[in-house]
Design an enzyme around this catalytic site. Structure first.
Site, PDB file in Angstrom:
ATOM      1  N   HIS A 155      49.634  28.988  36.220  1.00 49.48           N
ATOM      2  CA  HIS A 155      50.142  29.688  34.930  1.00 49.48           C
ATOM      3  C   HIS A 155      48.854  29.713  34.161  1.00 49.48           C
ATOM      4  CE1 HIS A 155      54.702  29.349  34.704  1.00 49.48           C
ATOM      5  NE2 HIS A 155      54.318  28.948  36.160  1.00 49.48           N
ATOM      6  N   ASP A 215      60.709  31.026  44.934  1.00 43.60           N
ATOM      7  CA  ASP A 215      59.777  31.265  44.015  1.00 43.60           C
ATOM      8  C   ASP A 215      58.608  32.202  44.580  1.00 43.60           C
ATOM      9  OD1 ASP A 215      58.125  30.506  41.884  1.00 43.60           O
ATOM     10  OD2 ASP A 215      57.511  28.680  42.722  1.00 43.60           O
TER      11      ASP A 215
END
Lengths: 276, 412
Positions: free
Chosen positions: B162, B302
């Site tokens: 992230h 994912d």
């Protein structure tokens, strides 16, 4: 009367199923001509239903033009209760075959007016032209359907209070709790079954040996309601070796000696296996 | 043929010759569907005297509930977190493609992004899902069960891939206000992944749970008691277990310890996401989690935008990615750029790696995610009344067909 003696439960089931199959095929049912079949519930006919399902799946028989009438149902038990005879018939037979719901008849134990439900059931049998073949089992006390010992041998479909023996025997299906077992049932009468053109009664296991003895070697007696079929022109008893334990050797030998004749009744019919 | 029911005139389909996943076992039963839902055939028979209008022969195959992926970032070159002219079109494209992986509904997942991206993308999602609580699936693609927002309220230390500059804390205002500010709203959001150790998380977890948003713990350095406290406030999921959290330690097992915690409120269960692609989780770790808490295991892919692309080099946004087999590398390196697993592959790998039964593997991709999202009365099982979202597969769980609401939407 015919007495068919086979080795064990599995052979009894198979023989009975083949007999039903042949009866339906020989009748040659169609849209204008339904075969009418009376059916029992319980552990004894289970194997017979399994075999019939197998025959259906093999394309040997169809139930498209068969109307069924069940012998009995508990009073007050919800229809979708796992122990209701509706559930039994659905889970063990109807859901696997091509029978149409409108051709299935099972007494409604939750009807508001039980006596008229019983009368209506008799009328439905009549309207269908009577029953060609009624298949039944018996209890160790010789009862057929819920016609407990002492039932009139000319009885019709009606509300019946169950005998304590039956309630105790059935408790195993209701968590062993006597208070959960229904105490009343709707049942066809002995007279109702007597009017079928043909009756086939399945009896297996040593615990039913005395009932078989009472059914065929002693006189007609309302304390052993199945003995009424001594007076029926076309009755078959299909049993295993264990169920013959109380019979005379002479009786057993006589009927065993005829097995080669009786077995012809369940031979595959010419052409019937060639379908599919 | 016109139908026959007194309850409904919709035609009835009967799937025959199949083994259906019901009550945790494969049963030799037929499956009946009307109006897109699974029908109780006994009621049809006795109450309506009805019958099937058509029979569909499954040839002995397994018929199981369609898969639900609660964590999918994109695929086939589409990244849900990258603002585009029409984010709805990207989701719709992927939704259609994943039908061939048996996925019949999913949660598009957005990784940590600046507020402007959330506002823009969520607005488009909201347009996309405006018709009902969630966008129902069909021939056009898998259903959308709301958006999974992974971040930005996560730990700096466990940020993973992230972008650091967009990470946030809850600040002092309390409740979900900071979330509303960053996301621009919570409509169409079904799940938020956050780090429970961030100051002010208690009231956020509580309020999100009350609003029906599933709170997932992840990208976090929380210890076990912080994690347990979050569960007591309403959190019910762990985002990709073992990944982006403290490793298991016997004196403080961290978030992983939730699997065997005895401080889970009675009647509640903690679920945990597993990327069972054989790359992101070692099979031994997969087995540890499965054996400790089999009923909570939720398979997630994912997967990132490289999923579904052929082997070779691809330029995706700012990145060049090289796909070799099941690995997606940052081109020229051995750095994994994310999962390119498909759900059917994860189900097969999970079954082989864990040695669990076929029903268990299938339920980890259907029943468990449905229970997690609180929609198990509607999806994830073949109980009467549930949506007829189905996968048809052979004994090796290789897919043959996918159905949504009883309609075939993909076939091999």
């Amino acid at each position: 009367m015919k007495l068919i003696i086979l080795e064990q439960y599995d052979q009894v089931s198979e023989w009975a199923a083949k007999y039903v199959r042949n009866k339906i095929l020989l009748f040659n049912p169609g849209p204008e001509r339904y075969f009418t079949l009376g059916l029992p519930t319980g552990g004894t006919p289970l194997g017979c239903y399994k075999k019939l399902i197998e025959f259906y799946k093999n394309g040997e028989v169809s139930f498209q033009y068969v109307k069924t009438f069940n012998m009995d149902e508990y009073v007050g038990l919800p229809r979708d209760h796992p122990e209701s005879y509706h559930s039994f018939m659905w889970n063990n037979f109807f859901k696997y075959i091509d029978i149409r719901a409108e051709n299935v008849h099972i007494l409604d134990g939750n009807a508001a007016d039980l006596p008229s439900e019983c009368q209506a059931f008799e009328k439905k049998i009549q309207d269908a032209g009577g029953i060609e073949l009624f298949v039944g089992g018996i209890g160790p006390d010789g009862h057929i359907a819920f016609n407990e010992p002492g039932s009139s041998l000319v009885s019709r479909t009606r509300v019946k209070t169950l005998a304590m023996d039956t309630i105790q025997a059935n408790a195993r299906f209701f968590d062993g709790d006597l208070s959960k077992v229904p105490t009343m049932a709707l049942t066809v009468g002995v007279g109702t079954v007597m009017e079928a053109k043909e009756v086939m009664i399945l009896i297996t296991g040593g615990h039913k040996a005395f009932a078989l003895y009472k059914a065929i070697e002693e006189g007609v007696n309302h304390m052993w309601t199945v003995s009424a079929f001594q007076q029926h022109p076309q009755t078959l008893f299909v049993c295993d070796e264990d169920a013959t334990l109380e019979l005379r050797v002479k009786t057993v030998k006589y009927f065993k000696g005829m097995m080669h004749v009786h077995n012809k009744l369940v031979d595959p019919l010419p052409g019937s296996l060639k379908k599919n | 043929m016109p139908s026959n029911g007194s309850v409904s005139d919709a035609p009835i389909t009967q799937f025959i010759n199949c083994r259906i996943l019901k009550e945790h076992t494969l049963q030799r039963e037929d499956l009946w569907v009307r109006d897109g839902r699974i029908l109780d055939p006994e009621k049809l028979f006795f109450d309506e005297q009805g019958y099937a209008d058509r029979q569909l022969d499954c040839g002995g195959a397994i018929l199981a509930p369609g898969f639900i992926d609660v964590q999918l970032n994109g695929g086939y070159g589409v990244d849900f977190s990258t603002p585009s002219e029409d984010p709805g079109a990207g989701v719709a494209f992927v939704a259609k493609k994943i039908l061939e992986h048996g996925v019949t509904s999913f949660c598009p997942t957005l990784v940590t992004s600046p507020p402007s991206v959330y506002h823009k993308v969520l607005q488009r999602f909201s347009f996309f899902t405006a018709r009902c609580e969630f966008q129902s699936g069909g021939v056009h693609g898998a259903g959308v069960l709301g958006v999974h927002l992974e971040g930005p309220f996560i730990s700096l230390e466990k940020k993973g891939a992230h972008p650091e500059q967009f990470l946030r804390t809850f600040g002092g205002s309390g409740g979900v206000n900071p979330l509303l500010e960053v996301y621009g709203g919570l409509d169409n959001v079904s799940m938020v992944t956050l780090a429970p150790e961030l100051a002010g998380s208690q009231s956020v977890v509580e309020e999100l749970s009350q609003r029906g948003v599933t709170v997932s713990l992840g990208h976090s350095v929380a210890n076990l008691s912080q994690a347990e406290e979050a569960v007591q406030q309403g959190a019910s999921f762990i985002t990709h277990l073992f990944n982006a959290m403290l490793p298991f330690h016997h004196r403080d097992p961290g978030i992983v310890g939730l699997l065997t915690s005895n401080r889970i409120p009675a009647g509640r269960s903690v679920f945990y996401g597993m990327i069972a692609d054989g790359i992101h989780t070692n099979p031994a770790a997969l087995r540890i989690a499965h054996r400790a808490h089999p009923a909570g295991l939720v398979l997630v892919t994912d997967a990132i935008m490289a999923m579904g692309l052929p082997p070779g080099r691809h330029t995706l946004g700012q990145q060049v990615i090289e796909i070799q087999g099941l690995h997606a590398y940052v081109a020229g390196t051995t750095t994994l750029s994310g999962s390119i697993a498909t759900m059917d592959m994860c189900v097969r790998h999970f079954q082989q790696a864990s040695g669990c039964s076929v029903p268990e593997a299938l339920e980890a991709a259907s029943l468990h995610p449905a229970q997690l999202l609180g929609i198990s009365h509607q999806k994830g099982s073949l109980e009467y009344g549930c949506d007829a979202d189905l996968v048809l597969m052979d004994d090796q769980m290789v897919l043959e067909a996918t159905y949504i609401s009883g309609v075939e939407v993909w076939r091999k």
